[in-house]
Structures are given as C-alpha cells and as structure tokens.
Motif scaffolding. Structure first.
Motif, PDB file in Angstrom:
ATOM      1  N   GLU A  33       0.813  -1.214   0.000  1.00 28.27           N
ATOM      2  CA  GLU A  33       0.000   0.000   0.000  1.00 28.27           C
ATOM      3  C   GLU A  33       0.850   1.269   0.000  1.00 28.27           C
ATOM      4  OE1 GLU A  33      -2.523  -0.308   3.369  1.00 28.27           O
ATOM      5  OE2 GLU A  33      -3.873  -1.776   2.448  1.00 28.27           O
ATOM      6  N   ILE A  34       1.893   1.315   0.837  1.00 29.05           N
ATOM      7  CA  ILE A  34       2.680   2.547   0.889  1.00 29.05           C
ATOM      8  C   ILE A  34       3.514   2.713  -0.381  1.00 29.05           C
ATOM      9  CG2 ILE A  34       2.670   2.634   3.401  1.00 29.05           C
ATOM     10  CD1 ILE A  34       5.518   1.605   3.447  1.00 29.05           C
ATOM     11  N   MET A  35       3.885   1.621  -1.006  1.00 29.92           N
ATOM     12  CA  MET A  35       4.544   1.724  -2.300  1.00 29.92           C
ATOM     13  C   MET A  35       3.581   2.276  -3.343  1.00 29.92           C
ATOM     14  SD  MET A  35       6.614  -1.910  -2.168  1.00 29.92           S
ATOM     15  CE  MET A  35       6.674  -2.028  -3.951  1.00 29.92           C
ATOM     16  N   GLN A  36       2.357   1.790  -3.327  1.00 34.30           N
ATOM     17  CA  GLN A  36       1.341   2.249  -4.278  1.00 34.30           C
ATOM     18  C   GLN A  36       1.051   3.730  -4.071  1.00 34.30           C
ATOM     19  OE1 GLN A  36      -2.171  -0.342  -5.226  1.00 34.30           O
ATOM     20  NE2 GLN A  36      -3.321   1.293  -4.273  1.00 34.30           N
ATOM     21  N   ARG A  37       0.917   4.154  -2.818  1.00 31.28           N
ATOM     22  CA  ARG A  37       0.621   5.556  -2.523  1.00 31.28           C
ATOM     23  C   ARG A  37       1.766   6.464  -2.951  1.00 31.28           C
ATOM     24  NH1 ARG A  37      -1.186   5.345   3.639  1.00 31.28           N
ATOM     25  NH2 ARG A  37      -1.032   7.622   3.408  1.00 31.28           N
ATOM     26  N   THR A  38       3.001   5.999  -2.775  1.00 30.98           N
ATOM     27  CA  THR A  38       4.148   6.804  -3.173  1.00 30.98           C
ATOM     28  C   THR A  38       4.227   6.930  -4.690  1.00 30.98           C
ATOM     29  OG1 THR A  38       5.321   6.074  -1.183  1.00 30.98           O
ATOM     30  CG2 THR A  38       6.641   7.086  -2.917  1.00 30.98           C
ATOM     31  N   ALA A  39       3.968   5.833  -5.401  1.00 33.20           N
ATOM     32  CA  ALA A  39       3.972   5.879  -6.864  1.00 33.20           C
ATOM     33  C   ALA A  39       2.871   6.801  -7.384  1.00 33.20           C
ATOM     34  CB  ALA A  39       3.802   4.476  -7.425  1.00 33.20           C
ATOM     35  N   HIS A 175     -11.797  -3.096  -9.959  1.00 29.15           N
ATOM     36  CA  HIS A 175     -11.009  -4.320  -9.900  1.00 29.15           C
ATOM     37  C   HIS A 175     -10.432  -4.475  -8.499  1.00 29.15           C
ATOM     38  CE1 HIS A 175     -10.265  -3.354 -14.400  1.00 29.15           C
ATOM     39  NE2 HIS A 175     -11.348  -4.098 -14.265  1.00 29.15           N
ATOM     40  N   LEU A 176     -10.031  -5.683  -8.164  1.00 25.78           N
ATOM     41  CA  LEU A 176      -9.410  -5.925  -6.872  1.00 25.78           C
ATOM     42  C   LEU A 176      -8.098  -5.149  -6.789  1.00 25.78           C
ATOM     43  CD1 LEU A 176      -9.571  -7.519  -4.213  1.00 25.78           C
ATOM     44  CD2 LEU A 176      -8.328  -9.365  -5.351  1.00 25.78           C
ATOM     45  N   ASN A 177      -7.956  -4.345  -5.748  1.00 22.28           N
ATOM     46  CA  ASN A 177      -6.763  -3.513  -5.579  1.00 22.28           C
ATOM     47  C   ASN A 177      -5.502  -4.359  -5.490  1.00 22.28           C
ATOM     48  OD1 ASN A 177      -4.740  -2.058  -3.575  1.00 22.28           O
ATOM     49  ND2 ASN A 177      -5.939  -0.481  -4.603  1.00 22.28           N
ATOM     50  N   ASN A 178      -4.416  -3.862  -6.089  1.00 19.93           N
ATOM     51  CA  ASN A 178      -3.164  -4.628  -6.143  1.00 19.93           C
ATOM     52  C   ASN A 178      -2.680  -5.070  -4.766  1.00 19.93           C
ATOM     53  OD1 ASN A 178      -2.992  -4.333  -8.938  1.00 19.93           O
ATOM     54  ND2 ASN A 178      -1.861  -2.414  -8.789  1.00 19.93           N
ATOM     55  N   ALA A 179      -2.795  -4.195  -3.769  1.00 17.86           N
ATOM     56  CA  ALA A 179      -2.270  -4.513  -2.445  1.00 17.86           C
ATOM     57  C   ALA A 179      -3.037  -5.652  -1.782  1.00 17.86           C
ATOM     58  CB  ALA A 179      -2.290  -3.274  -1.552  1.00 17.86           C
ATOM     59  N   ARG A 180      -4.304  -5.847  -2.149  1.00 18.56           N
ATOM     60  CA  ARG A 180      -5.117  -6.897  -1.537  1.00 18.56           C
ATOM     61  C   ARG A 180      -4.575  -8.286  -1.855  1.00 18.56           C
ATOM     62  NH1 ARG A 180      -6.328  -2.936   0.224  1.00 18.56           N
ATOM     63  NH2 ARG A 180      -5.021  -3.877   1.796  1.00 18.56           N
ATOM     64  N   TYR A 181      -3.869  -8.408  -2.970  1.00 16.14           N
ATOM     65  CA  TYR A 181      -3.315  -9.712  -3.325  1.00 16.14           C
ATOM     66  C   TYR A 181      -2.284 -10.173  -2.295  1.00 16.14           C
ATOM     67  CZ  TYR A 181      -5.555  -9.302  -7.908  1.00 16.14           C
ATOM     68  OH  TYR A 181      -6.472  -9.193  -8.929  1.00 16.14           O
ATOM     69  N   GLY A 182      -1.611  -9.222  -1.649  1.00 21.50           N
ATOM     70  CA  GLY A 182      -0.696  -9.584  -0.577  1.00 21.50           C
ATOM     71  C   GLY A 182      -1.418 -10.257   0.564  1.00 21.50           C
ATOM     72  N   GLU A 183      -2.589  -9.731   0.918  1.00 23.17           N
ATOM     73  CA  GLU A 183      -3.387 -10.343   1.980  1.00 23.17           C
ATOM     74  C   GLU A 183      -3.851 -11.743   1.571  1.00 23.17           C
ATOM     75  OE1 GLU A 183      -6.560  -7.580   2.550  1.00 23.17           O
ATOM     76  OE2 GLU A 183      -5.352  -6.199   3.748  1.00 23.17           O
ATOM     77  N   ILE A 184      -4.294 -11.862   0.317  1.00 21.48           N
ATOM     78  CA  ILE A 184      -4.780 -13.159  -0.168  1.00 21.48           C
ATOM     79  C   ILE A 184      -3.686 -14.217  -0.068  1.00 21.48           C
ATOM     80  CG2 ILE A 184      -5.447 -14.382  -2.279  1.00 21.48           C
ATOM     81  CD1 ILE A 184      -7.072 -11.910  -3.054  1.00 21.48           C
ATOM     82  N   CYS A 185      -2.461 -13.845  -0.476  1.00 20.37           N
ATOM     83  CA  CYS A 185      -1.359 -14.806  -0.438  1.00 20.37           C
ATOM     84  C   CYS A 185      -0.989 -15.164   1.001  1.00 20.37           C
ATOM     85  CB  CYS A 185      -0.144 -14.243  -1.172  1.00 20.37           C
ATOM     86  SG  CYS A 185      -0.373 -14.108  -2.960  1.00 20.37           S
TER      87      CYS A 185
END
Length: 246
Positions: A33-39, A175-185
């Motif tokens: 999430e913080i990587m996404q927010r910074t980008a 679409h499912l947010n990119n960061a949510r995939y981390g939680e799924i894994c």
C-alpha cells in the motif's frame, strides 16, 4: 521532501496498529500500500492526477512485482519510501523502490513492471501515449526488470480457500486492488507457519484483473526450496501467480 525535481520521489509513513499483524509487524499488504501511494504521488507530481488519467481513458496496470524484505517494519516505525521511473522497454515501464527506517537502514527494496492501458479497450498503450513527459531517473537502480512468476508443472498445488471480491477490495477501476493480493497470499498460510517464518521475498505476476463478485479459488504449494507458491483463478481464468520466500 528530497525530490529531485520529481524524478526521485519521497514519501514518509508511520506504522500504525492497523498496519500490523498479531506479531506487531507490518503486514505485507501495508508495504504494498505505501509503495502504491508513493507511486501515485510521483505520477501526480508530473501534472497528471489519477482522475485526469481516468478522464482520458487511461490507467496503469501492474504486471509483475518483486519485493525483497530486509526486515519487516514494526509498530511505530517511521518509514521513508523512495520511488522512481527507471525506464521503459517497449511498452513496459519499470519502477523501482527503496524503503528506509528512521536510521536510514534499508527495510525493503522492490522492482516492478507496469503498462499504460486503454481502460475501455483493455489495450496496452505505447509510452508516448502518456500526455506528459517522463524523465527517467538514472541515479539509482534496484536491478533489471523482474521475471514473471511461473509455477512449474512438477509443483503440486492444493486448494487453500475461496475468496470473493467485494466492495472493500475494489479500486477505482472496479477491480481488486493490487495490495489486496498480498493479503490473499498471506492468508493461504496457517498461523502456525507464520509463527516460525520470516518473509524475505515476495514475487507476484498479475495475469488478469479480478472483478467485483468474482470468486477466486486460492491454491498453494507445500514449502519447497523456492518458497511457497500461491495462485488464484476464477473458473478456468488464471488471475495471478505468486511466490513467498522465507
């Protein structure tokens, strides 16, 4: 902020209790999430907000990410995230990241591959389609473009659980947010496994977007030398492949 003019972009964050797991360590999804927010902030600084991109029918699609973790962030850590556009190869963009703690000790580094897409046509656009110029930063490099995550045929996968995309997981493109995939894994592992493991590397390739209402079958491998592989599919449609290394 020490931004060289808008080439090396810096944001700061403090790890809150809601960002941590039962061990008071930052969650993988928090790092994403913080990587996404910074980008997002870096692109906005170019004079092109996410709202303007949507208005132009454009969006960014994350294809592959490789994250190397030196240590997991801890509760109340003060983190500095740096990101920069490293360059393009054909239609693909590379964005690198470094994350530091308050003592300027490196917490994590990451490399990612992105594509600019026509949202309606789901078509990848050339970098020249971006309506603002991008000057790539050449003062640092985390490494070459990361390889896509593939799961060999000899690796056996077992069903872990099913996940349905609902309201709280959606991004602005439905679409499912990119960061949510981390939680799924991470949820594919048991609490006992997390109790004796320290995540050191996370790799993921996004194959297709997961949309609202879709039910994703999450499968995982046993722990092998390469790590623990996780994949998600909706019916016969593969959505992502990932690997957690400890």
């Amino acid at each position: 902020m020490d931004n060289i003019p808008n080439l090396l972009w810096t944001e700061q964050f403090v790890v809150q209790s809601s960002d941590t797991d039962y061990r008071s360590q930052g969650k993988l999804s928090f790092i994403l999430e913080i990587m996404q927010r910074t980008a997002d902030a870096a692109v906005n600084a170019l004079g092109l907000s996410l709202e303007q991109m949507r208005g132009a029918g454009m969006g960014w699609m994350l294809i592959t990410l490789e994250l190397e973790i030196r240590r997991m962030p801890r509760l109340s850590d003060q983190l500095t995230v740096q990101t920069w556009s490293k360059g393009t190869k054909g239609a693909l963009w590379q964005r690198d990241y470094r994350i530091y703690d308050i003592n300027h000790e490196e917490v994590a580094v990451a490399r990612s591959i992105w594509a600019l897409v026509d949202i309606e046509k789901r078509k990848i656009l050339r970098p020249t389609a971006l309506p603002v110029p991008v000057i790539h930063y050449e003062g640092d490099s985390v490494g070459a473009m990361p390889d896509k995550v593939t799961i060999s045929d000899h690796i056996s996968l077992q069903n872990a659980y099913n996940y349905q995309v609902r309201f709280c997981g959606l991004d602005s493109n439905y679409h499912l947010n990119n960061a949510r995939y981390g939680e799924i894994c991470c949820d594919a592992l048991s609490l006992e496994e997390w109790g004796v493991r320290e995540l050191k590397r996370f790799r993921i390739t996004y194959v297709q977007e997961a949309r609202f209402g879709e039910e994703i079958q999450i499968q995982r491998s046993a722990s092998i030398a390469e790590g623990i592989f996780v994949q998600g599919a909706a019916g016969d449609k593969l959505l992502f492949t990932a690997c957690l290394e400890f």
